[in-house]
Motif scaffolding. Structure first.
Motif, PDB file in Angstrom:
ATOM      1  N   SER A   1      38.949 -17.428  -4.348  1.00 30.25           N
ATOM      2  CA  SER A   1      37.547 -17.855  -4.428  1.00 30.25           C
ATOM      3  C   SER A   1      37.320 -18.782  -5.615  1.00 30.25           C
ATOM      4  O   SER A   1      36.618 -19.799  -5.507  1.00 30.25           O
ATOM      5  CB  SER A   1      36.624 -16.635  -4.553  1.00 30.25           C
TER       6      SER A   1
ATOM      7  N   ASN B   1      38.940 -22.220  -4.980  1.00 30.48           N
ATOM      8  CA  ASN B   1      38.167 -22.981  -3.995  1.00 30.48           C
ATOM      9  C   ASN B   1      36.861 -23.526  -4.573  1.00 30.48           C
ATOM     10  O   ASN B   1      36.374 -24.576  -4.152  1.00 30.48           O
ATOM     11  CB  ASN B   1      37.872 -22.116  -2.767  1.00 30.48           C
TER      12      ASN B   1
ATOM     13  N   GLY C   1      40.814 -29.714  -4.575  1.00 33.37           N
ATOM     14  CA  GLY C   1      41.304 -29.677  -3.200  1.00 33.37           C
ATOM     15  C   GLY C   1      42.567 -30.492  -3.009  1.00 33.37           C
ATOM     16  O   GLY C   1      42.841 -30.989  -1.913  1.00 33.37           O
TER      17      GLY C   1
ATOM     18  N   GLU D   1      46.918 -19.729   2.999  1.00 28.53           N
ATOM     19  CA  GLU D   1      45.959 -19.888   4.094  1.00 28.53           C
ATOM     20  C   GLU D   1      44.520 -19.926   3.583  1.00 28.53           C
ATOM     21  O   GLU D   1      43.665 -20.576   4.172  1.00 28.53           O
ATOM     22  CB  GLU D   1      46.130 -18.753   5.100  1.00 28.53           C
ATOM     23  N   GLY D   2      44.269 -19.236   2.464  1.00 25.29           N
ATOM     24  CA  GLY D   2      42.900 -19.115   1.965  1.00 25.29           C
ATOM     25  C   GLY D   2      42.455 -20.230   1.049  1.00 25.29           C
ATOM     26  O   GLY D   2      41.261 -20.540   0.974  1.00 25.29           O
ATOM     27  N   VAL D   3      43.397 -20.851   0.331  1.00 27.85           N
ATOM     28  CA  VAL D   3      43.036 -21.922  -0.600  1.00 27.85           C
ATOM     29  C   VAL D   3      42.870 -23.229   0.168  1.00 27.85           C
ATOM     30  O   VAL D   3      43.753 -23.646   0.924  1.00 27.85           O
ATOM     31  CB  VAL D   3      44.098 -22.064  -1.706  1.00 27.85           C
ATOM     32  N   ASP D   4      41.734 -23.871  -0.025  1.00 24.67           N
ATOM     33  CA  ASP D   4      41.366 -25.060   0.741  1.00 24.67           C
ATOM     34  C   ASP D   4      41.794 -26.315  -0.017  1.00 24.67           C
ATOM     35  O   ASP D   4      41.018 -26.891  -0.790  1.00 24.67           O
ATOM     36  CB  ASP D   4      39.854 -25.055   0.965  1.00 24.67           C
ATOM     37  N   SER D   5      43.042 -26.734   0.184  1.00 26.39           N
ATOM     38  CA  SER D   5      43.523 -27.944  -0.488  1.00 26.39           C
ATOM     39  C   SER D   5      44.541 -28.658   0.387  1.00 26.39           C
ATOM     40  O   SER D   5      45.062 -28.093   1.351  1.00 26.39           O
ATOM     41  CB  SER D   5      44.113 -27.623  -1.859  1.00 26.39           C
TER      42      SER D   5
ATOM     43  N   THR E   1      42.351 -36.088   0.253  1.00 27.98           N
ATOM     44  CA  THR E   1      41.802 -34.733   0.167  1.00 27.98           C
ATOM     45  C   THR E   1      40.662 -34.555   1.175  1.00 27.98           C
ATOM     46  O   THR E   1      39.955 -33.558   1.147  1.00 27.98           O
ATOM     47  CB  THR E   1      41.296 -34.436  -1.259  1.00 27.98           C
TER      48      THR E   1
ATOM     49  N   LYS F   1      39.381 -34.143   5.212  1.00 26.54           N
ATOM     50  CA  LYS F   1      39.916 -33.421   6.366  1.00 26.54           C
ATOM     51  C   LYS F   1      39.940 -34.290   7.616  1.00 26.54           C
ATOM     52  O   LYS F   1      40.568 -33.928   8.606  1.00 26.54           O
ATOM     53  CB  LYS F   1      39.096 -32.154   6.603  1.00 26.54           C
TER      54      LYS F   1
ATOM     55  N   ARG G   1      44.811 -35.222   6.035  1.00 21.48           N
ATOM     56  CA  ARG G   1      44.830 -34.665   4.682  1.00 21.48           C
ATOM     57  C   ARG G   1      46.265 -34.628   4.185  1.00 21.48           C
ATOM     58  O   ARG G   1      47.178 -34.269   4.922  1.00 21.48           O
ATOM     59  CB  ARG G   1      44.211 -33.270   4.682  1.00 21.48           C
TER      60      ARG G   1
END
Length: 399
Positions: A313, A316, A321, A339-343, A370, A372, A376
């Motif tokens: 959290s 993120n 990113g 899977e959880g980190v948005d980069s 960076t 989507k 990316r």
């Protein structure tokens, strides 16, 4: 737009290899003019600006890499015939005209142009004023290579504009403009987004994080963190923030080992409030904005975080990113983090410095996206095309 056949495009690139080599003294001399005029207080920008024999060799290598790659235009993505007899083929197609805005790095003048041109796009190069002499020398090589093969120099254009002129050009371009790629900080990206009238693909800031889990192997942790932070401070894939799990059984020892290893390399440490009593660092995080900051300097934050979920959290919320690491021996935790980190790139027990087209097997890159959409990560040759549907009929009408 004219579709250039592959042989002619490759002939231009062969000519470019020749001119980069034969004109290297002139290129390096032009770069010296830029270096002499540059304020060295910004070491990261200065490092990006330097062109020497090794850098020219890298430019030649980049052109040769793209020369060897398959032409990305006209590749069939899908093909089929519908029940109504329509034959539909989806193929790759050029974007059209791409504009790239970048600072300080003359090698972008080579990598961006070689990729755009091989993908049959025109490219507008808006380099920073600090690299004008270098960029003009390199674009002159491009123009000679194009002329040698009977092509107009408009395929590769260098825009020598100040901020106000650039703003007006974005609002009212004097030619079709299909995609803009701003390579730089938040201010540049917001400037382009505010004024552009076409698609903008963001090559965002770094501000990369590492999370050190309670079971992390320190034999891996130290070399990975040191490399990610110190290998190239001017890279957008450099590490800025280190979060050690406060549930680590040897928390104080781990914090001191990380601080000691980085300080030994000359890194200035900024401490989170909760680790000030443990670390020798006296500088602390003064406000929340520090967590958003990309340093581009020998500087790193060390702090703690409570558990994997909070680490995800936190990263993120604050990271750019771009590239983030988990250091753990638990593969399930590693996968949850990744899977959880948005980069654009997530790493398990490896340095963020690998977020690079060449290092990731893509070859030369236009930028690290960076965004989507539409892609990316490293923007290589295959990512500089869009697609087009070819629909063949025999008089069908929709009912």
């Amino acid at each position: 737009m004219l579709l250039i056949d592959t042989d002619k495009k490759n002939a231009v690139l062969n000519s470019m290899v020749k001119y980069l080599d034969s004109d290297r003294e002139e290129i390096i001399a032009a770069n010296k003019k830029d270096l002499d005029a540059f304020d060295r207080d910004d070491q990261a920008l200065y490092d990006r600006l330097v062109v020497n024999d090794a850098k020219v060799d890298d430019m030649i290598r980049a052109v040769k890499e793209v020369l060897a790659q398959e032409d990305p235009v006209g590749q069939v993505i899908s093909k089929g015939t519908l029940d109504n007899g329509l034959n539909i083929t989806n193929k790759t197609a050029p974007f059209g005209t791409i504009m790239i805005i970048y600072e300080s790095r003359p090698d972008v003048t080579i990598e961006a142009a070689v990729l755009a041109f091989k993908a049959n796009n025109k490219i507008l190069l808006k380099g920073g004023k600090e690299a004008h002499h270098s960029n003009e020398a390199l674009v002159e090589c491009w123009h000679k290579a194009l002329a040698d093969n009977g092509l107009d120099k408009d395929w590769i254009q260098y825009l020598k504009m100040d901020r106000a002129t650039t703003q007006e050009f974005l609002r009212n371009p004097d030619q079709p403009l299909d995609l803009i790629v701003p390579r730089g900080g938040e201010r540049l990206i917001e400037f382009v987004k505010q004024h552009a009238k076409c698609a903008v693909l963001v090559s965002g800031r770094g501000n990369n994080f590492a999370y050190v889990a309670p079971d992390a192997d320190m034999e891996k942790v130290i070399p990975v963190l040191v490399n990610a932070k110190t290998d190239k401070i001017s890279g957008c894939n450099a590490l800025d923030k280190i979060l050690v799990d406060r549930n680590h059984p040897q928390l104080d020892d781990v914090l001191l080992k990380i601080e000691g290893a980085l300080k030994e390399k000359g890194v200035h440490i900024v401490a989170g409030e909760e680790v000030l009593d443990t670390l020798s660092a006296t500088d602390k995080i003064e406000n929340d904005e520090v967590w958003y900051e990309e340093f581009l300097a020998m500087k790193a934050v060390i702090s703690t975080v409570d558990g994997l979920d909070n680490a995800i959290s936190f990263i993120n919320k604050y990271s750019g990113g771009h590239s983030n690491i988990i250091l753990t021996e638990n593969t399930d935790d590693a996968m949850k983090f990744m899977e959880g980190v948005d980069s654009a790139a997530v790493y398990h027990n490896a340095s963020t410095r690998f977020t690079d087209g060449g290092q990731m097997g893509v070859g030369a890159e236009l930028a690290i996206s960076t965004d989507k959409l539409h892609h990316r990560g490293p923007l290589g040759l295959k990512q500089l095309v869009t697609n087009k549907y070819y629909v063949f009929g025999s008089g069908q009408v929709r009912k």
